[in-house]
Write a protein that holds these residues in place. Structure first.
Motif, PDB file in Angstrom:
ATOM      1  N   PRO A 175       0.834  -1.215   0.000  1.00 38.43           N
ATOM      2  CA  PRO A 175       0.000   0.000   0.000  1.00 38.43           C
ATOM      3  C   PRO A 175       0.861   1.253   0.000  1.00 38.43           C
ATOM      4  O   PRO A 175       1.991   1.255   0.507  1.00 38.43           O
ATOM      5  N   ASP A 176       0.331   2.330  -0.550  1.00 41.38           N
ATOM      6  CA  ASP A 176       1.061   3.599  -0.549  1.00 41.38           C
ATOM      7  C   ASP A 176       1.143   4.196   0.845  1.00 41.38           C
ATOM      8  O   ASP A 176       2.144   4.820   1.194  1.00 41.38           O
ATOM      9  N   VAL A 179      -5.399   2.245   6.203  1.00 38.52           N
ATOM     10  CA  VAL A 179      -4.586   1.982   5.022  1.00 38.52           C
ATOM     11  C   VAL A 179      -5.125   2.828   3.876  1.00 38.52           C
ATOM     12  O   VAL A 179      -6.332   3.107   3.803  1.00 38.52           O
ATOM     13  N   GLY A 180      -4.229   3.288   3.007  1.00 40.20           N
ATOM     14  CA  GLY A 180      -4.668   4.147   1.918  1.00 40.20           C
ATOM     15  C   GLY A 180      -3.769   4.033   0.699  1.00 40.20           C
ATOM     16  O   GLY A 180      -2.678   3.459   0.758  1.00 40.20           O
ATOM     17  N   ASP A 181      -4.255   4.552  -0.394  1.00 42.76           N
ATOM     18  CA  ASP A 181      -3.494   4.645  -1.631  1.00 42.76           C
ATOM     19  C   ASP A 181      -3.576   6.070  -2.145  1.00 42.76           C
ATOM     20  O   ASP A 181      -4.542   6.798  -1.865  1.00 42.76           O
ATOM     21  N   ALA A 182      -2.571   6.474  -2.899  1.00 41.09           N
ATOM     22  CA  ALA A 182      -2.544   7.803  -3.511  1.00 41.09           C
ATOM     23  C   ALA A 182      -2.457   7.625  -5.018  1.00 41.09           C
ATOM     24  O   ALA A 182      -1.562   6.927  -5.507  1.00 41.09           O
ATOM     25  N   ARG A 183      -3.384   8.226  -5.751  1.00 37.48           N
ATOM     26  CA  ARG A 183      -3.447   8.066  -7.195  1.00 37.48           C
ATOM     27  C   ARG A 183      -3.460   9.431  -7.877  1.00 37.48           C
ATOM     28  O   ARG A 183      -4.371  10.232  -7.665  1.00 37.48           O
ATOM     29  N   TYR A 184      -2.448   9.657  -8.662  1.00 41.09           N
ATOM     30  CA  TYR A 184      -2.367  10.878  -9.453  1.00 41.09           C
ATOM     31  C   TYR A 184      -3.040  10.591 -10.793  1.00 41.09           C
ATOM     32  O   TYR A 184      -2.440  10.032 -11.702  1.00 41.09           O
ATOM     33  N   SER A 185      -4.311  10.949 -10.916  1.00 43.17           N
ATOM     34  CA  SER A 185      -5.091  10.576 -12.108  1.00 43.17           C
ATOM     35  C   SER A 185      -5.434  11.817 -12.908  1.00 43.17           C
ATOM     36  O   SER A 185      -6.584  12.241 -12.962  1.00 43.17           O
ATOM     37  N   MET A 186      -4.409  12.394 -13.501  1.00 44.59           N
ATOM     38  CA  MET A 186      -4.645  13.593 -14.296  1.00 44.59           C
ATOM     39  C   MET A 186      -4.411  13.316 -15.772  1.00 44.59           C
ATOM     40  O   MET A 186      -3.946  14.137 -16.528  1.00 44.59           O
ATOM     41  N   ARG A 228      -9.102  -0.873 -10.931  1.00 49.91           N
ATOM     42  CA  ARG A 228      -8.044  -1.518 -10.151  1.00 49.91           C
ATOM     43  C   ARG A 228      -7.615  -0.672  -8.965  1.00 49.91           C
ATOM     44  O   ARG A 228      -7.118  -1.211  -7.970  1.00 49.91           O
ATOM     45  N   ASP A 229      -7.795   0.653  -9.048  1.00 50.76           N
ATOM     46  CA  ASP A 229      -7.446   1.508  -7.917  1.00 50.76           C
ATOM     47  C   ASP A 229      -8.297   1.173  -6.702  1.00 50.76           C
ATOM     48  O   ASP A 229      -7.814   1.172  -5.571  1.00 50.76           O
ATOM     49  N   TYR A 230      -9.577   0.883  -6.939  1.00 46.83           N
ATOM     50  CA  TYR A 230     -10.467   0.487  -5.853  1.00 46.83           C
ATOM     51  C   TYR A 230     -10.179  -0.945  -5.409  1.00 46.83           C
ATOM     52  O   TYR A 230     -10.168  -1.252  -4.216  1.00 46.83           O
ATOM     53  N   LEU A 231      -9.963  -1.838  -6.377  1.00 39.03           N
ATOM     54  CA  LEU A 231      -9.773  -3.247  -6.051  1.00 39.03           C
ATOM     55  C   LEU A 231      -8.548  -3.462  -5.184  1.00 39.03           C
ATOM     56  O   LEU A 231      -8.568  -4.272  -4.251  1.00 39.03           O
ATOM     57  N   THR A 244     -12.166   0.516   6.821  1.00 41.02           N
ATOM     58  CA  THR A 244     -12.173   1.681   5.935  1.00 41.02           C
ATOM     59  C   THR A 244     -10.848   1.796   5.202  1.00 41.02           C
ATOM     60  O   THR A 244      -9.787   1.530   5.773  1.00 41.02           O
ATOM     61  N   GLY A 245     -10.931   2.199   3.953  1.00 42.05           N
ATOM     62  CA  GLY A 245      -9.743   2.511   3.176  1.00 42.05           C
ATOM     63  C   GLY A 245      -9.844   3.928   2.637  1.00 42.05           C
ATOM     64  O   GLY A 245     -10.946   4.437   2.397  1.00 42.05           O
ATOM     65  N   LEU A 246      -8.721   4.573   2.444  1.00 43.85           N
ATOM     66  CA  LEU A 246      -8.690   5.961   1.980  1.00 43.85           C
ATOM     67  C   LEU A 246      -7.977   6.034   0.636  1.00 43.85           C
ATOM     68  O   LEU A 246      -6.849   5.560   0.499  1.00 43.85           O
ATOM     69  N   LEU A 247      -8.636   6.613  -0.344  1.00 42.18           N
ATOM     70  CA  LEU A 247      -8.060   6.787  -1.678  1.00 42.18           C
ATOM     71  C   LEU A 247      -7.899   8.279  -1.939  1.00 42.18           C
ATOM     72  O   LEU A 247      -8.885   9.003  -2.097  1.00 42.18           O
ATOM     73  N   VAL A 248      -6.646   8.743  -1.953  1.00 39.08           N
ATOM     74  CA  VAL A 248      -6.339  10.153  -2.197  1.00 39.08           C
ATOM     75  C   VAL A 248      -6.003  10.287  -3.679  1.00 39.08           C
ATOM     76  O   VAL A 248      -5.176   9.538  -4.205  1.00 39.08           O
ATOM     77  N   HIS A 249      -6.640  11.233  -4.348  1.00 43.78           N
ATOM     78  CA  HIS A 249      -6.409  11.362  -5.777  1.00 43.78           C
ATOM     79  C   HIS A 249      -6.251  12.830  -6.156  1.00 43.78           C
ATOM     80  O   HIS A 249      -6.616  13.741  -5.418  1.00 43.78           O
ATOM     81  N   CYS A 250      -5.663  13.040  -7.306  1.00 44.52           N
ATOM     82  CA  CYS A 250      -5.538  14.369  -7.878  1.00 44.52           C
ATOM     83  C   CYS A 250      -6.277  14.319  -9.202  1.00 44.52           C
ATOM     84  O   CYS A 250      -5.748  13.843 -10.197  1.00 44.52           O
ATOM     85  N   ASN A 251      -7.517  14.751  -9.210  1.00 43.30           N
ATOM     86  CA  ASN A 251      -8.381  14.559 -10.363  1.00 43.30           C
ATOM     87  C   ASN A 251      -9.047  15.885 -10.692  1.00 43.30           C
ATOM     88  O   ASN A 251      -9.924  16.340  -9.979  1.00 43.30           O
ATOM     89  N   SER A 252      -8.624  16.523 -11.764  1.00 45.93           N
ATOM     90  CA  SER A 252      -9.143  17.849 -12.090  1.00 45.93           C
ATOM     91  C   SER A 252     -10.290  17.819 -13.083  1.00 45.93           C
ATOM     92  O   SER A 252     -10.822  18.848 -13.443  1.00 45.93           O
ATOM     93  N   GLN A 253     -10.662  16.623 -13.556  1.00 43.02           N
ATOM     94  CA  GLN A 253     -11.675  16.558 -14.594  1.00 43.02           C
ATOM     95  C   GLN A 253     -12.957  15.858 -14.137  1.00 43.02           C
ATOM     96  O   GLN A 253     -14.039  16.425 -14.225  1.00 43.02           O
TER      97      GLN A 253
END
Length: 410
Positions: A295-296, A308-315, A324-327, A340-349
């Protein structure tokens, strides 16, 4: 003649460009996963696709630049993680969205090295063995017995107090790597040469010697920011040799990897000392301990894992988080018995749902954005809010109920 393409945006694509056979071959070899080379109906014409890697790549006859979708100020905040953006300002150089990214990265690294070494280089003890006319340290008796004819210069082992230590070798290697970039702006090159002059007597070392972070001590703690960025610059820069005198230079940074490490560092600073962030910690997925995951973000309170969490730069072009990010996060929470799980993302769209509940499990996945297209002050507020959410989740608050299967340990 060298072709300089107009900057390509991250995940963007260039127009058709005609290349010689030698340039095309060098580009394909040097691109790796950083760039995608698309063929066209004309065998001498290609288009070049950018990925999550930003920066520049130069091969004989061609220079390709890829610009990040985030603002330059926020990019430098990520790059320097923990260094305030006002460190980027200078009476001769200021950064804006139109400035040359490579020069900015290089100048930022040079300034940190300059600041860290301004009062002199750190010295340390290094074990050495040399033949000497006068005995120094410990005489190597075994060597003396094997080679008695060398009694005039016996082999000695001693500790030398010197500036030629790993910390200074890392900084010197970084300055030399920066100077190897052929397109470096003259004023940045002058600064690099000026600072490099302090490292006389420090040995030249290959970049491969500096992949592992050095321990931070009371003696070298003022080097910490400079060493962290130096390692990143050395990872970003590569030099490959082709047949004859063909060579390719690159200084490119993977935004996906940079975002993950930046989020972990920023949260760790905000949550310490009560909570700590461990990054890329191996977690066993199965009972037989045959399959591992990394995990990130693993949030600990002492020895207890609380989140536990993951960080996803999805730009990217589509702006979607992939399934797969959720899975992956569902697998982490299940294996670690967390509700609980935490998904941090950078999503501008296209922003995902802020919360989803997994069918037949009750596990909650919270999605929180960090917007990097605004001001740095806004980014800091988002990070503060994210740290507050992590504290709430670690304390079992936030309106989340623990599923029965987790409470009972079934």
């Amino acid at each position: 003649m060298t072709i300089e393409l107009a900057p390509i945006p991250e995940h963007g694509r260039s127009g058709p460009v005609r290349l010689s056979r030698e340039t095309r071959a060098a580009l394909v070899t040097a691109a790796g996963e950083r760039l995608v080379i698309h063929a066209t109906a004309d065998p001498d014409v290609v288009t070049i696709g950018a990925t999550s890697w930003v920066g520049a790549l130069a091969v004989p006859g061609l220079v390709v630049r890829v610009t990040p979708r985030v603002s330059v100020t926020n990019f430098f905040a990520m790059l320097g993680a923990g260094v305030a953006p006002d460190a980027f300002d200078h009476e001769h150089v200021t950064w804006s969205d139109t400035d040359e990214l490579i020069d900015g990265v290089a100048y930022f690294a040079i300034r940190l090295i300059d600041s860290a070494t301004m009062r002199g280089l750190v010295h340390g003890y290094v074990a050495r063995e040399e033949r000497m006319r006068m005995i120094r340290g410990r005489l190597l008796v075994e060597e003396f017995a094997r080679r008695p004819w060398s009694a005039a210069e016996p082999q000695c082992r001693f500790d030398d107090f010197t500036a030629d230590i790993a910390e200074n070798q890392l900084l010197r290697c970084t300055l030399q790597a920066i100077l190897s970039w052929p397109q470096l702006a003259p004023h940045v090159r002058r600064e690099a040469l000026r600072v490099l002059g302090r490292f006389e007597g420090v040995a030249d070392t290959p970049a491969t010697r500096h992949t592992t972070p050095l321990p931070i001590t009371r003696l070298n703690e003022h080097y910490e920011d400079a060493m962290r960025l130096s390692r990143l610059v050395l990872q970003a820069m590569s030099l490959s040799h082709e047949a004859g005198d063909q060579q390719a230079n690159s200084l490119m940074v993977d935004m996906d990897d940079l975002f993950r490490r930046w989020i972990g560092q920023e949260l760790d600073v905000r949550l310490a000392p009560e909570l700590r962030i461990q990054r890329d910690q191996d977690v066993w997925l199965d009972e037989g301990r045959a399959v591992t995951m990394a995990p990130d973000l693993v949030v600990r309170r002492g020895s207890e894992v609380v989140l536990v969490g993951d960080a996803r730069y999805s730009m990217g072009a589509d702006g979607y988080l992939a399934s797969r990010d959720y899975l992956e996060l569902v697998a982490y929470t299940t294996a670690m018995a967390l509700p609980t799980g935490l998904l941090v993302h950078c999503n501008s769209q296209r922003a995902p749902e802020s919360e989803i509940v997994i069918r037949n499990a009750g596990t909650r996945i919270l999605c929180r954005p960090i917007r990097l297209d605004g001001s740095y002050a806004g980014v800091c507020r988002s990070l503060d809010a994210l740290a507050g959410l992590v504290r709430e989740l670690a304390d079992g608050r936030g309106g989340l109920e623990v599923p029965e299967v987790v409470r009972t340990g079934a």
